[in-house]
Design a protein around this motif. Structure first.
Motif, mmCIF file in Angstrom:
data_model
loop_
_atom_site.group_PDB
_atom_site.id
_atom_site.type_symbol
_atom_site.label_atom_id
_atom_site.label_comp_id
_atom_site.label_asym_id
_atom_site.label_seq_id
_atom_site.Cartn_x
_atom_site.Cartn_y
_atom_site.Cartn_z
ATOM 1 N N GLU A 4 1.495 63.299 33.902
ATOM 2 C CA GLU A 4 2.777 62.870 33.498
ATOM 3 C C GLU A 4 3.852 64.036 33.612
ATOM 4 O OE1 GLU A 4 5.468 60.686 30.266
ATOM 5 O OE2 GLU A 4 3.451 60.551 30.016
ATOM 6 N N ARG A 5 3.369 65.031 32.843
ATOM 7 C CA ARG A 5 4.146 66.241 32.902
ATOM 8 C C ARG A 5 4.232 66.903 34.323
ATOM 9 N NH1 ARG A 5 8.412 67.680 30.799
ATOM 10 N NH2 ARG A 5 7.628 66.428 29.072
ATOM 11 N N VAL A 6 3.264 67.232 35.185
ATOM 12 C CA VAL A 6 3.366 67.470 36.303
ATOM 13 C C VAL A 6 4.411 66.861 37.221
ATOM 14 C CG1 VAL A 6 2.063 67.546 38.582
ATOM 15 C CG2 VAL A 6 1.129 68.448 36.536
ATOM 16 N N LEU A 7 4.285 65.404 37.020
ATOM 17 C CA LEU A 7 5.386 64.492 37.833
ATOM 18 C C LEU A 7 6.707 64.712 37.391
ATOM 19 C CD1 LEU A 7 3.483 61.133 37.833
ATOM 20 C CD2 LEU A 7 4.011 62.497 39.862
ATOM 21 N N ILE A 8 7.063 65.109 36.169
ATOM 22 C CA ILE A 8 8.127 65.407 35.655
ATOM 23 C C ILE A 8 8.746 66.492 36.176
ATOM 24 C CG2 ILE A 8 9.661 65.666 33.638
ATOM 25 C CD1 ILE A 8 8.104 63.893 31.996
ATOM 26 N N ASN A 9 7.909 67.686 36.104
ATOM 27 C CA ASN A 9 8.317 68.981 36.537
ATOM 28 C C ASN A 9 8.715 69.116 38.113
ATOM 29 O OD1 ASN A 9 8.147 69.957 33.854
ATOM 30 N ND2 ASN A 9 6.232 70.684 34.136
ATOM 31 N N GLU A 10 7.980 68.146 38.903
ATOM 32 C CA GLU A 10 8.117 68.225 40.282
ATOM 33 C C GLU A 10 9.354 67.402 40.575
ATOM 34 O OE1 GLU A 10 4.629 66.321 42.058
ATOM 35 O OE2 GLU A 10 3.357 68.150 41.737
ATOM 36 N N PHE A 164 6.201 49.584 45.635
ATOM 37 C CA PHE A 164 5.705 50.394 44.338
ATOM 38 C C PHE A 164 5.702 49.134 43.363
ATOM 39 C CE2 PHE A 164 7.943 53.239 47.213
ATOM 40 C CZ PHE A 164 6.998 54.035 47.655
ATOM 41 N N PRO A 165 4.590 49.216 42.992
ATOM 42 C CA PRO A 165 4.505 48.211 41.626
ATOM 43 C C PRO A 165 4.610 49.028 40.368
ATOM 44 C CG PRO A 165 2.240 48.847 42.531
ATOM 45 C CD PRO A 165 3.375 49.392 43.384
ATOM 46 N N VAL A 166 5.441 48.412 39.436
ATOM 47 C CA VAL A 166 6.137 49.456 38.161
ATOM 48 C C VAL A 166 5.843 48.282 37.045
ATOM 49 C CG1 VAL A 166 7.142 51.077 39.429
ATOM 50 C CG2 VAL A 166 8.389 48.921 38.330
ATOM 51 N N ASP A 180 4.419 55.346 32.261
ATOM 52 C CA ASP A 180 5.225 56.492 32.706
ATOM 53 C C ASP A 180 4.746 57.081 34.037
ATOM 54 O OD1 ASP A 180 6.421 56.086 30.426
ATOM 55 O OD2 ASP A 180 5.709 58.116 29.452
ATOM 56 N N ILE A 181 3.608 57.002 34.105
ATOM 57 C CA ILE A 181 2.948 57.581 35.542
ATOM 58 C C ILE A 181 3.263 56.837 36.742
ATOM 59 C CG2 ILE A 181 0.935 58.194 36.860
ATOM 60 C CD1 ILE A 181 -0.583 59.343 34.218
ATOM 61 N N THR A 186 6.789 56.275 41.447
ATOM 62 C CA THR A 186 7.515 55.554 42.163
ATOM 63 C C THR A 186 8.893 56.328 42.215
ATOM 64 O OG1 THR A 186 6.811 53.398 41.357
ATOM 65 C CG2 THR A 186 9.076 53.510 42.243
ATOM 66 N N LEU A 187 9.478 56.932 41.578
ATOM 67 C CA LEU A 187 10.565 57.777 41.586
ATOM 68 C C LEU A 187 10.338 58.918 42.562
ATOM 69 C CD1 LEU A 187 13.692 58.344 40.962
ATOM 70 C CD2 LEU A 187 12.628 59.682 38.838
ATOM 71 N N GLN A 188 9.180 59.461 42.481
ATOM 72 C CA GLN A 188 8.831 60.344 43.175
ATOM 73 C C GLN A 188 8.726 60.219 44.816
ATOM 74 O OE1 GLN A 188 4.837 62.268 43.188
ATOM 75 N NE2 GLN A 188 5.679 64.284 42.798
#
Length: 203
Positions: A4-10, A164-166, A180-181, A186-188
């Protein structure tokens, strides 16, 4: 919380691929009750670190977003260098056929104040937890669920790689890492499509 933190930072480090655009606008469009405001709030929640309700959402089927456009406040979230994020998520009123209700398809171009190709799509499949009892019990089963796979394959004319399923935050009071992931992934991917779009314009 590593993934999760990796995705947020990216996502915080991402920038539009062309210098003339400082922030990309991601417009959420869909029928009343599709979960646009809930997705809007869910993304905001992940960045805040707690469940928020910036956009009013509901499940009555009548739609509760009354403004034509409601922006995900850029000043609320900052990138790694303290500057505003390179994107703004925009919530809209639900699409309705009845005169004088909701936002109409012809209004979308005016909202964007720009141009997008005909039939240009990104599709978010919301409420997957309501669609499948197995996914409701464990969100990690979303890509293993035969029912969700069928729902994805039924979206004729849209590539499966663009669906993208969420699971949105609706009744929860705490964030959940696996949810969250899915939201961040999906946002990424949306931001990747944004850059593909910019690259095509630039070319």
């Amino acid at each position: 919380q590593g993934a999760e933190r990796v995705l947020i930072n990216e996502i915080k480090r991402s920038k539009p691929s062309i210098n003339s655009v400082s922030q990309a606008r991601i417009l959420l469009v869909g029928p009343v009750g599709a979960g646009k405001s809930s997705f809007f709030n869910s993304i905001s929640s992940v960045f805040h670190g707690y469940v928020t309700s910036q956009a009013i959402s509901g499940n009555s089927g009548d739609g509760v977003t009354t403004q034509v456009l409601e922006s995900f406040k850029k000043q609320t979230h900052e990138s790694e260098d303290g500057k505003p994020l390179s994107f703004i998520v925009c919530d809209t009123m639900g699409l309705k056929a009845a005169p004088g209700e909701g936002v109409h398809v012809e209004d979308i171009c005016n909202i964007l104040k720009g141009h997008v190709p005909d039939r240009y799509q990104l599709l978010i499949l919301s409420k997957v937890d309501e669609a499948c009892i197995y996914v409701e019990k464990d969100i990690q089963d979303v890509y293993r669920s035969p029912y969700i796979k069928k729902k994805v394959s039924d979206q004729l004319g849209i590539s499966v790689s663009c669906i993208f399923p969420v699971k949105n935050y609706n009744h929860e009071t705490d964030l959940e890492e696996n949810c969250d992931i899915l939201l961040l992934s999906t946002l990424q991917q949306i931001l990747h499509f944004v850059n593909n779009y910019f690259d095509n314009i630039y070319d």
